[in-house]
Design a protein around this motif. Structure first.
Motif, PDB file in Angstrom:
ATOM      1  N   GLY A 111       0.099 -29.433   6.366  1.00 51.41           N
ATOM      2  CA  GLY A 111       0.910 -28.435   5.595  1.00 51.41           C
ATOM      3  C   GLY A 111       0.344 -26.776   5.373  1.00 51.41           C
ATOM      4  N   SER A 112      -0.879 -26.669   6.059  1.00 54.01           N
ATOM      5  CA  SER A 112      -0.155 -24.960   6.523  1.00 54.01           C
ATOM      6  C   SER A 112      -0.773 -24.385   7.779  1.00 54.01           C
ATOM      7  N   SER A 113      -0.474 -25.402   9.156  1.00 51.18           N
ATOM      8  CA  SER A 113      -1.288 -24.982  10.303  1.00 51.18           C
ATOM      9  C   SER A 113      -0.427 -26.318  11.473  1.00 51.18           C
ATOM     10  N   PHE A 114      -0.320 -25.481  12.463  1.00 49.06           N
ATOM     11  CA  PHE A 114      -0.421 -26.175  13.289  1.00 49.06           C
ATOM     12  C   PHE A 114      -1.319 -26.414  14.646  1.00 49.06           C
ATOM     13  N   GLU A 153       8.376 -25.812   8.751  1.00 46.23           N
ATOM     14  CA  GLU A 153       8.928 -26.736   7.599  1.00 46.23           C
ATOM     15  C   GLU A 153       9.698 -27.689   7.799  1.00 46.23           C
ATOM     16  N   ASP A 154      10.119 -27.928   8.950  1.00 43.75           N
ATOM     17  CA  ASP A 154      10.247 -28.899   9.831  1.00 43.75           C
ATOM     18  C   ASP A 154      10.378 -29.068  11.627  1.00 43.75           C
ATOM     19  N   VAL A 155       8.764 -29.175  11.134  1.00 41.26           N
ATOM     20  CA  VAL A 155       7.763 -29.280  12.201  1.00 41.26           C
ATOM     21  C   VAL A 155       7.910 -30.587  13.111  1.00 41.26           C
ATOM     22  N   ARG A 156       7.724 -30.686  13.984  1.00 37.58           N
ATOM     23  CA  ARG A 156       7.326 -32.859  14.312  1.00 37.58           C
ATOM     24  C   ARG A 156       6.766 -32.473  15.732  1.00 37.58           C
ATOM     25  N   LEU A 157       5.601 -33.495  16.038  1.00 35.69           N
ATOM     26  CA  LEU A 157       4.555 -33.820  17.195  1.00 35.69           C
ATOM     27  C   LEU A 157       5.375 -33.691  18.427  1.00 35.69           C
ATOM     28  N   GLY A 158       4.994 -32.800  19.431  1.00 33.31           N
ATOM     29  CA  GLY A 158       6.045 -32.395  20.344  1.00 33.31           C
ATOM     30  C   GLY A 158       6.993 -31.238  20.328  1.00 33.31           C
ATOM     31  N   ASP A 159       6.926 -30.733  19.134  1.00 30.69           N
ATOM     32  CA  ASP A 159       7.603 -28.955  19.045  1.00 30.69           C
ATOM     33  C   ASP A 159       7.155 -28.473  19.950  1.00 30.69           C
ATOM     34  N   VAL A 196      -0.321 -13.286  15.307  1.00 24.32           N
ATOM     35  CA  VAL A 196       0.223 -13.988  16.373  1.00 24.32           C
ATOM     36  C   VAL A 196       1.564 -14.436  16.023  1.00 24.32           C
ATOM     37  N   ASN A 197       3.093 -13.884  17.205  1.00 24.96           N
ATOM     38  CA  ASN A 197       4.508 -14.043  16.460  1.00 24.96           C
ATOM     39  C   ASN A 197       5.015 -15.203  17.573  1.00 24.96           C
ATOM     40  N   LEU A 198       5.077 -16.001  15.976  1.00 25.37           N
ATOM     41  CA  LEU A 198       5.263 -17.410  16.659  1.00 25.37           C
ATOM     42  C   LEU A 198       7.197 -17.041  16.524  1.00 25.37           C
ATOM     43  N   GLU A 199       7.778 -18.214  16.967  1.00 25.54           N
ATOM     44  CA  GLU A 199       9.468 -18.575  16.479  1.00 25.54           C
ATOM     45  C   GLU A 199       9.377 -19.937  17.540  1.00 25.54           C
ATOM     46  N   ARG A 200      10.448 -20.836  16.864  1.00 24.26           N
ATOM     47  CA  ARG A 200      10.899 -22.367  16.641  1.00 24.26           C
ATOM     48  C   ARG A 200      11.986 -22.055  18.037  1.00 24.26           C
TER      49      ARG A 200
END
Length: 222
Positions: A55-58, A33-39, A81-85
């Motif tokens: 829009g659907s992957s990183f 939703e708020d991803v940016r390069l380098g996150d 896989v588990n994901l957390e920002r």
């Protein structure tokens, strides 16, 4: 920095390997939703850097050191896989301090149901790290903030509530499966400080036992 509260489960779209280097592409929704390069995004408890997204992957890179020290080397397309920002400065601290720096992989030895909970017994590959595990202390498995129930010489148990089980990859983990383990940050720092204290304060041929005020002041902690 993370809290160990999993935001969603993603699915491996692509796993590219060249020797011990990897490029992973993960399908996700909420964390984009708020991803940016380098996150920074925690993938099964491993802090990785976003190098591309749509829009659907990183996509993230995995260097050889991470490949060797974590279970990411076993990922396949389709694996969940588990994901957390990374935790925002104004966010709630729902779990505990998690760096996303895996200390050692481990193996699930047993799994059994206890009324409304599921109890996992886990053996770390590096048993010397068991010194950081205390009853009712915090520990991270595949990025999940959990509370230690019992501690043995070479293993520990955690008890999982139904919500956590349903919302994380632990739901599909069985005896023999591998997990990433990160021990509580506080214990590791205290152990490191004490080791330096013993080294610098002990007379030749003896072992010191105290972390003194003088030692803390000398090393900039006061």
């Amino acid at each position: 920095m993370f809290t160990g509260i999993i935001e969603e489960m993603g699915t491996m779209r692509r796993v590219g390997k060249q020797g011990q280097a990897m490029i992973l592409t993960v399908e996700a929704s909420k964390i984009l939703e708020d991803v940016r390069l380098g996150d920074s995004i925690s993938v099964n408890g491993v802090c990785l850097t976003v190098v591309a997204f749509d829009g659907s992957s990183f996509t993230v890179d995995v260097m050889p050191e991470t490949f060797r020290k974590t279970t990411l080397q076993h990922l396949q397309p389709g694996t969940r896989v588990n994901l957390e920002r990374a935790m925002p400065a104004n966010g709630r601290f729902g779990g505990h301090i998690v760096q996303g720096h895996v200390d050692t992989p481990g193996r699930i030895v047993s799994r059994h149901t206890e009324q409304n909970a599921v109890v996992f017994r886990v053996e770390p590959d590096d048993s010397s790290r068991m010194k950081y595990v205390i009853p009712h202390g915090s520990i991270t498995l595949d990025g999940i903030s959990l509370t230690v129930v019992n501690v043995e010489e070479n293993a520990f148990t955690v008890s999982i509530i139904p919500h956590t089980l349903a919302q994380t990859v632990l739901n599909g983990k069985m005896p023999g499966d591998r997990v990433n383990i990160e021990f509580d940050l506080l214990g590791k720092y205290i152990d490191r400080l004490l080791s330096f204290g013993r080294r610098e304060e002990a007379p030749a041929g003896q072992s010191g036992e105290r972390l003194t005020m003088e030692f803390l002041s000398k090393h900039g902690f006061m």
